[in-house]
Scaffold this motif. Sequence first.
Motif, PDB file in Angstrom:
ATOM      1  N   LEU A  23     -23.184 -86.374 -36.717  1.00 12.66           N
ATOM      2  CA  LEU A  23     -23.252 -85.918 -35.327  1.00 12.66           C
ATOM      3  C   LEU A  23     -23.320 -84.389 -35.218  1.00 12.66           C
ATOM      4  CD1 LEU A  23     -20.916 -88.420 -33.437  1.00 12.66           C
ATOM      5  CD2 LEU A  23     -23.406 -88.375 -33.512  1.00 12.66           C
ATOM      6  N   ILE A  25     -25.536 -81.355 -35.294  1.00 10.64           N
ATOM      7  CA  ILE A  25     -26.975 -81.089 -35.210  1.00 10.64           C
ATOM      8  C   ILE A  25     -27.165 -79.589 -34.956  1.00 10.64           C
ATOM      9  CG2 ILE A  25     -27.422 -83.402 -34.278  1.00 10.64           C
ATOM     10  CD1 ILE A  25     -27.971 -82.052 -31.521  1.00 10.64           C
ATOM     11  N   SER A 160     -15.337 -73.377 -39.114  1.00  7.80           N
ATOM     12  CA  SER A 160     -14.222 -73.658 -38.203  1.00  7.80           C
ATOM     13  C   SER A 160     -14.717 -73.921 -36.788  1.00  7.80           C
ATOM     14  CB  SER A 160     -13.238 -72.488 -38.189  1.00  7.80           C
ATOM     15  OG  SER A 160     -12.619 -72.358 -39.443  1.00  7.80           O
ATOM     16  N   ARG A 163     -15.881 -77.437 -36.391  1.00  4.96           N
ATOM     17  CA  ARG A 163     -14.789 -78.415 -36.394  1.00  4.96           C
ATOM     18  C   ARG A 163     -13.934 -78.340 -35.126  1.00  4.96           C
ATOM     19  NH1 ARG A 163     -13.553 -80.576 -41.622  1.00  4.96           N
ATOM     20  NH2 ARG A 163     -15.393 -80.201 -42.900  1.00  4.96           N
ATOM     21  N   SER A 164     -13.867 -77.170 -34.528  1.00  6.97           N
ATOM     22  CA  SER A 164     -12.999 -76.994 -33.361  1.00  6.97           C
ATOM     23  C   SER A 164     -13.528 -77.791 -32.173  1.00  6.97           C
ATOM     24  CB  SER A 164     -12.945 -75.506 -33.000  1.00  6.97           C
ATOM     25  OG  SER A 164     -12.551 -75.349 -31.656  1.00  6.97           O
ATOM     26  N   ASP A 165     -12.612 -78.273 -31.348  1.00  7.50           N
ATOM     27  CA  ASP A 165     -13.010 -79.015 -30.146  1.00  7.50           C
ATOM     28  C   ASP A 165     -13.379 -78.086 -28.988  1.00  7.50           C
ATOM     29  OD1 ASP A 165     -12.716 -81.450 -31.345  1.00  7.50           O
ATOM     30  OD2 ASP A 165     -10.702 -81.826 -30.569  1.00  7.50           O
ATOM     31  N   ASP A 166     -13.147 -76.795 -29.153  1.00  5.59           N
ATOM     32  CA  ASP A 166     -13.466 -75.861 -28.074  1.00  5.59           C
ATOM     33  C   ASP A 166     -14.876 -75.302 -28.246  1.00  5.59           C
ATOM     34  OD1 ASP A 166     -10.853 -76.003 -26.991  1.00  5.59           O
ATOM     35  OD2 ASP A 166     -10.137 -74.561 -28.478  1.00  5.59           O
ATOM     36  N   GLU A 187     -14.941 -75.023 -50.183  1.00  2.56           N
ATOM     37  CA  GLU A 187     -14.953 -74.965 -48.720  1.00  2.56           C
ATOM     38  C   GLU A 187     -13.941 -73.952 -48.217  1.00  2.56           C
ATOM     39  OE1 GLU A 187     -14.363 -78.894 -47.057  1.00  2.56           O
ATOM     40  OE2 GLU A 187     -16.245 -78.592 -45.969  1.00  2.56           O
ATOM     41  N   PHE A 189     -12.408 -72.284 -44.494  1.00  5.58           N
ATOM     42  CA  PHE A 189     -12.378 -72.257 -43.026  1.00  5.58           C
ATOM     43  C   PHE A 189     -11.707 -70.971 -42.587  1.00  5.58           C
ATOM     44  CE2 PHE A 189     -12.775 -76.621 -44.242  1.00  5.58           C
ATOM     45  CZ  PHE A 189     -13.691 -77.121 -43.339  1.00  5.58           C
ATOM     46  N   HIS A 190     -12.477 -70.108 -41.974  1.00  4.90           N
ATOM     47  CA  HIS A 190     -11.914 -68.844 -41.506  1.00  4.90           C
ATOM     48  C   HIS A 190     -11.215 -69.098 -40.178  1.00  4.90           C
ATOM     49  CE1 HIS A 190     -11.626 -64.667 -40.221  1.00  4.90           C
ATOM     50  NE2 HIS A 190     -11.870 -64.325 -41.470  1.00  4.90           N
ATOM     51  N   PRO A 191     -10.026 -68.516 -39.975  1.00  3.44           N
ATOM     52  CA  PRO A 191      -9.349 -68.737 -38.691  1.00  3.44           C
ATOM     53  C   PRO A 191     -10.177 -68.214 -37.517  1.00  3.44           C
ATOM     54  CG  PRO A 191      -8.220 -67.051 -40.002  1.00  3.44           C
ATOM     55  CD  PRO A 191      -9.236 -67.680 -40.887  1.00  3.44           C
ATOM     56  N   LEU A 192     -10.143 -68.967 -36.412  1.00  6.89           N
ATOM     57  CA  LEU A 192     -10.858 -68.535 -35.207  1.00  6.89           C
ATOM     58  C   LEU A 192     -10.040 -67.520 -34.413  1.00  6.89           C
ATOM     59  CD1 LEU A 192     -12.262 -71.995 -34.018  1.00  6.89           C
ATOM     60  CD2 LEU A 192     -13.553 -70.136 -35.077  1.00  6.89           C
ATOM     61  N   GLU A 193      -8.755 -67.420 -34.738  1.00 10.44           N
ATOM     62  CA  GLU A 193      -7.907 -66.453 -34.045  1.00 10.44           C
ATOM     63  C   GLU A 193      -7.376 -65.435 -35.053  1.00 10.44           C
ATOM     64  OE1 GLU A 193      -4.837 -68.582 -31.965  1.00 10.44           O
ATOM     65  OE2 GLU A 193      -6.230 -69.295 -30.428  1.00 10.44           O
TER      66      GLU A 193
ATOM     67  N   GLN B 324      -5.758 -78.425 -33.067  1.00 11.25           N
ATOM     68  CA  GLN B 324      -6.779 -77.438 -33.439  1.00 11.25           C
ATOM     69  C   GLN B 324      -6.288 -76.427 -34.474  1.00 11.25           C
ATOM     70  OE1 GLN B 324     -10.023 -77.759 -32.099  1.00 11.25           O
ATOM     71  NE2 GLN B 324      -8.955 -79.659 -31.632  1.00 11.25           N
ATOM     72  N   TRP B 327      -8.189 -75.007 -37.601  1.00  7.70           N
ATOM     73  CA  TRP B 327      -9.366 -74.150 -37.376  1.00  7.70           C
ATOM     74  C   TRP B 327      -8.942 -72.808 -36.770  1.00  7.70           C
ATOM     75  CZ3 TRP B 327     -11.088 -77.690 -40.126  1.00  7.70           C
ATOM     76  CH2 TRP B 327     -10.904 -79.026 -39.794  1.00  7.70           C
ATOM     77  N   LEU B 328      -7.854 -72.811 -36.039  1.00  9.81           N
ATOM     78  CA  LEU B 328      -7.403 -71.571 -35.417  1.00  9.81           C
ATOM     79  C   LEU B 328      -6.736 -70.654 -36.438  1.00  9.81           C
ATOM     80  CD1 LEU B 328      -5.931 -72.972 -32.072  1.00  9.81           C
ATOM     81  CD2 LEU B 328      -8.258 -72.259 -32.592  1.00  9.81           C
TER      82      LEU B 328
END
Lengths: 327, 333
Positions: A23, A25, A160, A163-166, A187, A189-193, B324, B327-328
């Motif tokens: 899913l 894309i 990241s 994968r995040s829902d936001d 793999e 994953f860099h933090p989004l914050e 989350q 990922w955060l």
Amino acid sequence: MANIMYWEAIQRAHDEEMARDPLVICMGEDIGVAGGTYKATKGLYEKYGPHRVMDTPISEGGFTGLGIGASFLGVRPVIEIMSVNFAWLAMDQMFNSAAKVRYMSGGQLTAPCVFRSAGGAAHQLGAQHSARMEKVFMGIAGLRVVTPSNPRQAYGLLKSAIRSDDPVFINEHELMYNMKGEVPDGEYFHPLEGSEVTRSGTDVTLFGYNISVHWCLKAAEILDKQYGISAEVIDLYSLSPLDRAGIKRSVSKTHRAVIAEEDEAPVGVGSEVIAIINEECFFELDAAPVRVHSALVPQPYNHTLEKAAIPDHEDVVKAVLKLFGKA
Amino acid sequence: MKIEDKKRVLREMVLHRRFEERCYQAYIERKIGGFLHLYPGQEACCNGVMEAARPGHDYVITGYRDHVHAIKCGADPKEVMAELYGKETGSSKGRGGSMHIFDTDKRFMGGYALVGGPFPLAAGIAKAIQLKGGDEIAICFLGDAANNQGVFHETLNMAALWKLPVLFVCENNLYGIGTSIERSTAVIHQHKRVAGYNIPADECDGQDIEVVYEHARKAVDHVRSGNGPYFLELMTYRYRGHSMSDSRGYRSREEEELWKQRDPIFILRDRLIKEGALTMEAFEALEKETDAYIENEVIKFSEESPEPRVEDREKYVFADRETQLPWLTGKAA
């Protein structure tokens, strides 16, 4: 650690995530058959086919909205907007649909989509292809904004973000796609914050993000070698939310701050960081914080004028020297 | 349509009408805030199309005149009214309001308040259906004025290009806010505008539910059979103004009277009476019964429900933080 280019890092993140989840894309102008303007989706069309690597018409508002609608049903689209200048045409959907749908539906719907776009002044692209627009995105509730300054972040932030829902907006830079850097083999994953201390120092904090991190690093080198000033460099890879704690921690240590941005000054990253400094640690300051930014002009075409409109590491050095009364 | 279905739909349409009229009253009483766009006059459009589709199975999306579409998909009228009251028990927990009713369990994907905004969202829902391989379709209900937005054309192009399972229903009520279609749009009959995108399009009377139903069946079959998008234009009229702040100075009382003689509820009522399936007394009783239900259950529930808590005002801006965190914070893998 592989030493790869920024575009290769983005391509790898796409590829891994698409291989894992049917899913995921991607969509955008020229990203499929043509391989992507910045090669960030190179080879994916051949591997995943036209239903998952969608060459879209030049309809930014339309295809961005379409990606968001698909995300309502759990599809995870990575939507490339070829140039951030074109994002104006897609902002209604990004801001009014993706960023607000979770709130206005009382948590029923969410838009787990990723918007990637290249911003920044490249070489003489003129007023309508040179904008830096991070300031526009970072003030929107419900939208995360990140901006990678190197291939590792480019790879890990996209992973990241998918994968995040936001909904996440990733601000890339036209001039950085061929930049090389180390990316973990496994793999990552860099933090989004948060933020990163890219160089540790004691006398002044240089805040940068995306391309301006590199000006700050270069400036820190010069300040150290030529002036004996120890500069700390903070990489604000997350522009929304900004890392209040990280900003406070560093300024409380160095007591001086310079914020470097390629964007124009008004209502920008610099203004926001200074506001946070005021709110979090005003009495730690030994001097008023300074912004380094571009001139408030539509980007000129002429090479000399263009260069004069955009700051660089020398402007950061000058700003620091002024702060220390040395200029 | 079968007699039994017609009788059931008449009940539903009376509920839809009385619900909206009760909203009007609650708005005057200041129980409902913000903007309020009411549906009376257009009931045969939503009902006719959804009778031909599968409510709760097919995905529906629309603009801000959205209460009836939500209820028709299966949303509880109590929760819809509580949303208008801004209560925690509302369909969007009081965060959305009249223009943003959602009920995703019933596959009602929401009301959106930017004119034309739902067009590409509907196509995206259809794209997701196509990727997942389901037999659902996406149905996008919007008014005629939305077709003057750029995304209308962008979306038709992509929907046709990728053969997306989406039905565009244009409820042509002849006015975009307070500007008549003659004064805003070069083409009155909207289905003609779709021809350029190679999408089959049809137009019919939007006041007679049986006419709508017959045309919608063809439309739904086309889309569900994998033939790509379809555009159905329904000629209709809203009896009230665009929203509550509208005194209807832009149209004549004679014109309104003419359309009131083609009231979709009365057309269906009179037909059922003629067919011997209904009496006027039974209809009047139905209206009373509906009003009693709205008063005793819908309004009571909305009045008695709690307000959202102020400390929850930032809830739902982002996805739940706990889920989350990897990922955060980058702690994943």
